[in-house]
Design a protein around this motif. Structure first.
Motif, PDB file in Angstrom:
ATOM      1  N   ASP A   1     -21.781  49.620  33.425  1.00  0.00           N
ATOM      2  CA  ASP A   1     -20.348  49.819  33.643  1.00  0.00           C
ATOM      3  C   ASP A   1     -19.620  48.520  33.964  1.00  0.00           C
ATOM      4  O   ASP A   1     -18.875  48.421  34.945  1.00  0.00           O
TER       5      ASP A   1
ATOM      6  N   GLU B   1     -17.362  47.150  32.013  1.00  0.00           N
ATOM      7  CA  GLU B   1     -16.016  47.213  31.432  1.00  0.00           C
ATOM      8  C   GLU B   1     -15.747  46.038  30.485  1.00  0.00           C
ATOM      9  O   GLU B   1     -14.627  45.552  30.368  1.00  0.00           O
TER      10      GLU B   1
ATOM     11  N   MET C   1     -12.914  46.106  27.527  1.00  0.00           N
ATOM     12  CA  MET C   1     -11.481  46.217  27.821  1.00  0.00           C
ATOM     13  C   MET C   1     -10.667  45.106  27.159  1.00  0.00           C
ATOM     14  O   MET C   1      -9.489  45.282  26.866  1.00  0.00           O
TER      15      MET C   1
ATOM     16  N   PRO D   1     -18.365  48.326  38.901  1.00  0.00           N
ATOM     17  CA  PRO D   1     -18.104  47.363  37.821  1.00  0.00           C
ATOM     18  C   PRO D   1     -17.924  45.935  38.332  1.00  0.00           C
ATOM     19  O   PRO D   1     -18.337  44.986  37.658  1.00  0.00           O
TER      20      PRO D   1
END
Length: 303
Positions: free
Chosen positions: A179, A181, A184, A267
């Protein structure tokens, strides 16, 4: 004796310092697996990883020891010296990681009386795992390149660094998968491409060296390694600058760890791990580039 006048069994595989190191590896590895299976136990992803490390290293070490003592490694279509030193370096790194991960997640300072025996077993596992780092490290030390000696590429500083670079990249991938991210922003996706590209080429270099197929290439392997290492330094330098900006800058993320972020599923923690080990690999590739200038490559077939 065989047709070459050698004994079928290689006594040096047992009586030499290298043989003693491998025997210690087997004894400690067997002890760890027995302790974990009997009472120490393991669970979840981290426990499974530690158990995999201990079983994998024990199994490969047993195969290496058996092939060495029976001289059957001469029948293997690989560069035996390159393979054994590369595995010893990898096993050292894996054992160090397991020796840190296991106590962090399975040793407790406060526990009920009925769990006292289990905790003692887990302490014993941690101690044995930590001690086992040294025999594998000793094998790397004994088989490393000596000044003036003609050895396989994996026994050189540059070759050993290739194993460390690949291992550090695996840690980065683990943090990315937890996780982080990374999808993004285009910039962080670029960083993932860099990690994947450098890891893939590093693995290819190791495989070609261990298989003894570098002489079959249509281009100079030594020049390829140096040029690739140079570009890896440039690429990792760019990620070392880009990843922290898109992870911790106020415009894209948070500079401080969120208070409501759960341990192991945060994260921000994953981004921090990626940042730290990106810089670690940048340093490793730079050192590799410096040392690769001093290596004289000798192409050889699998032996």
């Amino acid at each position: 004796m065989d047709s070459y006048g050698e004994h079928y069994l290689n006594k040096e595989a047992v009586l030499s310092p290298l043989g003693a190191a491998r025997i210690c590896q087997l004894l400690l590895g067997c002890t760890i697996i027995a302790l974990v299976s009997h009472s120490a136990g393991y669970s979840a992803t981290y426990g499974t990883f530690c158990m995999f490390v201990w079983c994998f290293c024990f199994a490969v070490t047993l195969v290496v020891f058996t092939l060495d003592i029976t001289r059957l490694h001469k029948c293997m279509p690989i560069s035996w010296d390159n393979f054994t030193v590369a595995f010893a370096m990898l096993a050292t790194l894996m054992y160090i990681t397991a020796s840190v991960v296991y106590p962090v997640y399975f040793l407790q300072t406060e526990y009920p009386d009925e769990d006292h025996e289990v905790q003692m077993y887990r302490i014993a596992v941690t101690v044995c795992s930590s001690v086992c780092c040294f025999p594998y490290g000793a094998e790397v030390f004994l088989t490393r390149a000596k000044p003036g000696a003609v050895v396989g590429y994996m026994a050189t500083v540059s070759g050993l660094l290739k194993v460390v670079q690949g291992f550090v990249a695996c840690i980065i991938f683990g943090a990315l998968a937890n996780d982080s991210e990374y999808n993004m922003y285009i910039a962080t996706q670029y960083c993932v491409v860099v990690y994947s590209l450098c890891f893939s080429v590093t693995v290819i270099v190791v495989i070609l060296t261990v298989s003894g197929r570098t002489s079959a290439l249509r281009f100079p392997f030594d020049r390829f390694v140096v040029v690739y290492t140079f570009f890896a330094v440039i690429l990792y330098l760019s990620t070392a600058l880009i990843w922290p900006i898109f992870s911790f800058d106020k415009k894209y993320g948070t500079t401080a760890r969120p208070e409501d972020c759960p341990r192991g599923q945060c994260p921000w923690d994953s981004k921090l791990v990626v940042t730290v080990f990106t810089n670690v690999n940048l340093i490793l590739y730079f050192i590799d580039l410096v040392y690769s200038q001093r290596i004289r490559f000798v192409n050889s077939s699998a032996t």
